[in-house]
Scaffold this motif. Structure first.
Motif, PDB file in Angstrom:
ATOM      1  N   UNK A 198       0.814  -1.213   0.000  1.00  0.00           N
ATOM      2  CA  UNK A 198       0.000   0.000   0.000  1.00  0.00           C
ATOM      3  C   UNK A 198       0.851   1.268   0.000  1.00  0.00           C
ATOM      4  N   UNK A 199       1.784   1.361   0.935  1.00  0.00           N
ATOM      5  CA  UNK A 199       2.530   2.604   1.081  1.00  0.00           C
ATOM      6  C   UNK A 199       3.698   2.719   0.087  1.00  0.00           C
ATOM      7  N   UNK A 200       4.455   1.637  -0.090  1.00  0.00           N
ATOM      8  CA  UNK A 200       5.580   1.687  -1.015  1.00  0.00           C
ATOM      9  C   UNK A 200       5.110   1.527  -2.460  1.00  0.00           C
ATOM     10  N   UNK A 201       4.348   0.458  -2.708  1.00  0.00           N
ATOM     11  CA  UNK A 201       3.917   0.183  -4.072  1.00  0.00           C
ATOM     12  C   UNK A 201       2.883   1.149  -4.606  1.00  0.00           C
ATOM     13  N   UNK A 202       1.798   1.343  -3.844  1.00  0.00           N
ATOM     14  CA  UNK A 202       0.690   2.158  -4.336  1.00  0.00           C
ATOM     15  C   UNK A 202       0.925   3.652  -4.156  1.00  0.00           C
ATOM     16  N   UNK A 203       1.298   4.042  -2.951  1.00  0.00           N
ATOM     17  CA  UNK A 203       1.445   5.477  -2.663  1.00  0.00           C
ATOM     18  C   UNK A 203       2.718   6.060  -3.261  1.00  0.00           C
ATOM     19  N   UNK A 204       3.869   5.453  -2.946  1.00  0.00           N
ATOM     20  CA  UNK A 204       5.147   6.004  -3.398  1.00  0.00           C
ATOM     21  C   UNK A 204       5.358   5.818  -4.899  1.00  0.00           C
ATOM     22  N   UNK A 205       5.323   4.565  -5.360  1.00  0.00           N
ATOM     23  CA  UNK A 205       5.634   4.298  -6.767  1.00  0.00           C
ATOM     24  C   UNK A 205       4.507   4.701  -7.715  1.00  0.00           C
ATOM     25  N   UNK A 206       3.274   4.280  -7.406  1.00  0.00           N
ATOM     26  CA  UNK A 206       2.166   4.518  -8.346  1.00  0.00           C
ATOM     27  C   UNK A 206       1.700   5.971  -8.355  1.00  0.00           C
ATOM     28  N   UNK A 207       1.475   6.549  -7.203  1.00  0.00           N
ATOM     29  CA  UNK A 207       0.870   7.879  -7.152  1.00  0.00           C
ATOM     30  C   UNK A 207       1.888   9.017  -7.195  1.00  0.00           C
ATOM     31  N   UNK A 208       2.989   8.861  -6.494  1.00  0.00           N
ATOM     32  CA  UNK A 208       3.980   9.944  -6.433  1.00  0.00           C
ATOM     33  C   UNK A 208       4.965   9.867  -7.596  1.00  0.00           C
ATOM     34  N   UNK A 209       5.549   8.687  -7.825  1.00  0.00           N
ATOM     35  CA  UNK A 209       6.547   8.529  -8.888  1.00  0.00           C
ATOM     36  C   UNK A 209       5.931   8.134 -10.224  1.00  0.00           C
ATOM     37  N   UNK A 210       4.627   7.855 -10.203  1.00  0.00           N
ATOM     38  CA  UNK A 210       3.891   7.486 -11.417  1.00  0.00           C
ATOM     39  C   UNK A 210       4.476   6.244 -12.102  1.00  0.00           C
ATOM     40  N   UNK A 211       4.958   5.301 -11.270  1.00  0.00           N
ATOM     41  CA  UNK A 211       5.469   4.023 -11.771  1.00  0.00           C
ATOM     42  C   UNK A 211       4.449   2.954 -11.404  1.00  0.00           C
TER      43      UNK A 211
END
Length: 266
Positions: A198-211
């Motif tokens: 949730x926090x690393x995969x979804x929040x950091x990578x998906x939403x912030x880094x757009x990965x």
């Protein structure tokens, strides 16, 4: 033989429960494919083996840490340290715990074999046109590398088992009650999965880094189904990283012999 059965009682019980669970699930399946791999994944998607994805850590942690936890919290370790150096004692028990990592990989191998026998077919990949579409089947991209996928699956079950044990060993020092250590180990694994996904995969990578397409790859329960995993090499590297990180935590927690003795005497 009696000594072996006595010393490995929890391991044997854990493994037999898994096999019984797997066979009962298999016998409830319909023979609507000739691909053993599809049938295997179908049991995890639509049958009650789905719950093994969540409960798997317990089948390794319980037999893996029980003896070390017992020696640590009954004070027996102090008698052992009069005959053996602390570091050697820890290494010996860690490798004894690692002997339990075969439980899940062997279960996987046997269930694949049972699927072949049940279907009377060894045609892996024969249902490749359904990969990614058939409920519980592997992603389509693995159709061209079936055996590489199966070997990776096996390796990752070993690495995940090591992670389970490492998390369990972390709590042996702090809590004298085995059940509390077990519950906290399990909850830690659940919390770790939520944090990574949730926090690393979804929040950091998906939403912030757009990965995108990394969230499912970080899901610790996804090692049973491999849904939307980035790649097979990534899954091994990810598992290996978690094993090394958790081992480093164990080394830090058990670094001081004096600290361990003081802790268990509280």
């Amino acid at each position: 033989m009696k000594s072996f059965l006595k010393n490995n009682k929890l391991t044997i019980i854990s493994f037999l429960i898994l096999i019984l669970w797997g066979v009962i699930t298999l016998l409830s399946c319909i023979r609507d494919t000739t691909d053993p791999l599809i049938l295997y994944f179908h049991m995890f998607a639509d049958k009650n083996l789905y719950y093994l994805e969540i409960l798997a850590p317990l089948f390794v942690i319980v037999p893996g840490i029980y003896q070390f936890h017992k020696e640590l919290n009954t004070g027996f370790i102090k008698n052992c340290l009069t005959r053996i150096k602390y570091k050697k004692y820890l290494i010996s028990h860690y490798f004894n715990a690692l002997k339990k990592i075969w439980i899940l990989p062997l279960f996987y191998v046997l269930m694949i074999l049972f699927c072949c026998i049940y279907l009377k077919s060894f045609n892996f990949g024969s249902g490749a046109e359904y990969y990614g579409y058939y409920t519980g089947s592997p992603d389509l991209k693995y159709a061209s590398c079936i055996f590489s996928f199966m070997i990776t699956y096996f390796i990752n079950l070993i690495l995940q088992s090591i992670l389970y044990l490492n998390v369990g060993l972390i709590y042996c020092k702090k809590y004298s009650n085995f059940l509390i250590s077990l519950i906290l180990s399990y909850l830690t694994f659940i919390i770790l999965d939520i944090f990574l996904e949730v926090f690393i995969g979804n929040l950091l990578f998906a939403r912030i880094l757009n990965i995108h397409n990394i969230t499912d790859s970080l899901n610790l329960f996804n090692f049973w189904t491999y849904h939307n995993v980035i790649s097979l090499p990534f899954s091994i590297i990810y598992s290996l990283f978690l094993c090394i990180l958790s081992l480093a935590m164990i080394m830090l927690i058990y670094k001081s012999e004096e600290g361990v003795i003081i802790e268990i005497e509280k």
